[in-house]
Scaffold this motif. Structure first.
Motif, PDB file in Angstrom:
ATOM      1  N   GLU A   1       0.815  -0.999   0.016  1.00  0.00           N
ATOM      2  CA  GLU A   1      -0.136   0.238  -0.014  1.00  0.00           C
ATOM      3  C   GLU A   1       0.714   1.312  -0.078  1.00  0.00           C
ATOM      4  OE1 GLU A   1      -2.731  -0.401   3.405  1.00  0.00           O
ATOM      5  OE2 GLU A   1      -3.915  -1.700   2.449  1.00  0.00           O
ATOM      6  N   THR A   2       2.197   0.853   0.470  1.00  0.00           N
ATOM      7  CA  THR A   2       2.845   2.414   0.530  1.00  0.00           C
ATOM      8  C   THR A   2       3.858   2.371  -0.679  1.00  0.00           C
ATOM      9  OG1 THR A   2       3.283   2.082   3.105  1.00  0.00           O
ATOM     10  CG2 THR A   2       4.872   3.225   2.012  1.00  0.00           C
ATOM     11  N   LEU A   3       4.393   1.342  -1.161  1.00  0.00           N
ATOM     12  CA  LEU A   3       5.423   1.362  -2.235  1.00  0.00           C
ATOM     13  C   LEU A   3       4.990   0.665  -3.562  1.00  0.00           C
ATOM     14  CD1 LEU A   3       8.306   2.499  -2.327  1.00  0.00           C
ATOM     15  CD2 LEU A   3       9.127   0.184  -1.853  1.00  0.00           C
ATOM     16  N   GLY A   4       3.687  -0.057  -3.471  1.00  0.00           N
ATOM     17  CA  GLY A   4       3.392  -0.665  -4.585  1.00  0.00           C
ATOM     18  C   GLY A   4       4.009  -1.912  -5.036  1.00  0.00           C
ATOM     19  N   GLU A   5       4.306  -1.902  -6.214  1.00  0.00           N
ATOM     20  CA  GLU A   5       4.957  -3.247  -6.830  1.00  0.00           C
ATOM     21  C   GLU A   5       6.453  -3.376  -6.558  1.00  0.00           C
ATOM     22  OE1 GLU A   5       4.038  -3.342 -10.979  1.00  0.00           O
ATOM     23  OE2 GLU A   5       2.107  -3.961 -10.717  1.00  0.00           O
ATOM     24  N   LYS A   6       7.025  -1.940  -6.319  1.00  0.00           N
ATOM     25  CA  LYS A   6       8.270  -2.132  -5.849  1.00  0.00           C
ATOM     26  C   LYS A   6       8.560  -2.818  -4.697  1.00  0.00           C
ATOM     27  CE  LYS A   6       9.303   2.339  -8.155  1.00  0.00           C
ATOM     28  NZ  LYS A   6       9.861   3.742  -7.834  1.00  0.00           N
ATOM     29  N   SER A   7       7.597  -2.802  -3.728  1.00  0.00           N
ATOM     30  CA  SER A   7       7.734  -3.765  -2.422  1.00  0.00           C
ATOM     31  C   SER A   7       8.108  -5.179  -2.678  1.00  0.00           C
ATOM     32  CB  SER A   7       6.702  -3.234  -1.475  1.00  0.00           C
ATOM     33  OG  SER A   7       5.364  -3.885  -1.853  1.00  0.00           O
ATOM     34  N   ILE A   8       7.437  -5.532  -3.629  1.00  0.00           N
ATOM     35  CA  ILE A   8       7.338  -7.103  -3.828  1.00  0.00           C
ATOM     36  C   ILE A   8       8.499  -7.379  -4.530  1.00  0.00           C
ATOM     37  CG2 ILE A   8       6.290  -8.970  -5.432  1.00  0.00           C
ATOM     38  CD1 ILE A   8       3.608  -7.427  -5.222  1.00  0.00           C
TER      39      ILE A   8
END
Length: 441
Positions: free
Chosen positions: A126-133
């Motif tokens: 929710e904070t960083l979007g796909e970059k977190s994955i």
């Protein structure tokens, strides 16, 4: 021979007293202590991530997916560390040849700790979007690289220095780290999950086990370095001809032994995540009982596995390690036939699956490492044992939660039986091939 394995020379090139044929003695018990501490810390890291893949990551990193696909996505990233392990072994063997064992071990555990703490600091989807994955997958792969690099050769050294007729006993000591690491990880998650509100646990509580993993790695590093950097340890490695062979040479000269060893242990490794990570995911998906209750049962199972691991050493020294591993493979095969009935039932049957599974895991996993290590030529055993373990994890355990959950959701729990039986088949065939090779030799 690497610079770290050269005989110690006094100034002027005169050999020290260590080189005058006097064998250096480190008690097997002292080596065993280093082995247990090192392996327990590594397995703790393994299980912190594995448990978080079920309890946390689907909500934190895959909130856009339904529960099943969130778990499957998390288990996909779970496999990255196992894919990275052989690469880590190859890379850090080169580091050891260029510098030393202590540099290799320090660098590997520093990278492991950094990657583990990095996961604790990751922002949510929710904070960083796909970059977190992407960052989660990258850090998980780096964990695998570091796991491969953390091989210290202590299990091989322990096996070579075990008293006559006690190799099975001393070989199981390193495996004892698995149930110890799992019990600590599960206990920590149980405490946090039961003490915090669910929202707080998902928001920040789950991060604490990753901080603890870093602290444990620091303690384990000093405990292992205390032994690894000694002149006595270096001399024992020289006497055992345990060298950091390049992976290319290793595969070219002894590749068949690497894969034979990996397949020999497959029944144990297939069972490994099917009694630890998979039951959590299946119960979470079906909501057949509280997760805290499952964790309690699994902690009890971990203690049963500790006893089973110890007993495996006694059995192996009496009937032989290969006989022990083959017999347990058959029992795992029988156990697999009951998987649909037990895991498909209520809480009591699921708990029976977990407890019996842990008992079989302790008995079989206790002798799964290095069962055919004696097939390696002496100078290849150090690197061979590391790569054998890497490929056993990759082939047997890496995809177990992903495949078992995905296929079970689609076709039923008979998929768990099929997965375990495939591991049993590979173990029995590999043991048979190994016996034929030994007979010819």
């Amino acid at each position: 021979m690497s610079s770290s394995a050269r005989p110690h020379q006094a100034p002027g090139g005169t050999a020290t007293a260590h080189d005058h044929g006097s064998r250096s003695h480190i008690a097997p018990e002292e080596i065993a202590c280093g082995v247990v501490i090192g392996r327990a810390s590594e397995y703790f890291d393994f299980f912190v991530y594995g448990i978080a893949s079920v309890l946390v990551f689907p909500s934190v990193f895959f909130p856009f997916a339904d529960k099943l696909h969130g778990l499957l996505y998390a288990f996909t990233i779970f496999t990255f560390a196992f894919i990275g392990r052989p690469f880590g072994t190859a890379l850090f063997m080169a580091v050891q040849r260029r510098w030393s064992r202590s540099v290799k071990l320090t660098a590997a555990l520093f990278i492991l700790g950094t990657a583990t703490v990095g996961i604790a600091f990751l922002p949510s989807y929710e904070t960083l979007g796909e970059k977190s994955i992407v960052l989660l997958g990258l850090l998980r792969f780096v964990q695998g690289i570091a796991f491969g690099g953390s091989w210290d050769g202590l299990p091989s050294l322990l096996a070579l220095n075990a008293p006559p007729g006690r190799r099975g006993w001393y070989s199981m000591l390193g495996q004892l780290g698995a149930p110890i690491g799992f019990a600590i990880a599960a206990g920590l998650f149980l405490f946090l999950n039961s003490s915090l509100e669910h929202a707080d646990f998902i928001e920040w509580g789950w991060r604490y086990p990753f901080f603890v993993a870093f602290a444990i790695n620091v303690v384990a590093l000093f405990a292992r370095l205390r032994l690894v950097v000694t002149q006595e340890y270096t001399q024992l490695l020289e006497e055992g001809q345990l060298e950091p062979i390049s992976t290319r040479e290793m595969v070219h000269e002894q590749g068949y032994n690497i894969f034979l060893g990996a397949f020999t242990a497959l029944a144990s490794y297939a069972l490994f995540h099917l009694v630890t990570v998979f039951p959590l995911s299946w119960v979470s998906l079906g909501e057949t009982q509280a997760i805290d209750s499952v964790l309690v049962v699994q902690i009890v199972g971990a203690f049963i596995a500790m006893v089973g691991t110890i007993v495996s050493g006694l059995i192996a020294d009496r009937v032989g390690r290969r006989t022990t591993l083959g017999g347990l493979a058959v029992l795992i095969g029988v156990f697999s036939l009951f998987a649909p009935f037990l895991m498909g039932g209520g809480a009591v049957r699921q708990d029976i699956f977990i407890l019996v599974g842990f008992a079989l895991l302790g008995l079989s996993y206790g002798q799964s490492a290095g069962t055919v290590t004696s097939n390696f030529e002496p100078r290849f055993r150090y690197t061979g044992a590391a790569l054998t373990s890497d490929f056993a994890w990759l082939l047997g355990a890496a995809f177990a939660p992903l495949v078992a959950l995905g296929l079970s959701a689609e076709f039923g729990l008979v998929a768990v039986s099929g997965y375990l039986l495939s591991g049993v088949f590979c173990t029995i065939v590999a043991l048979r091939i190994n016996k034929v090779i030994e007979t010819r030799d």
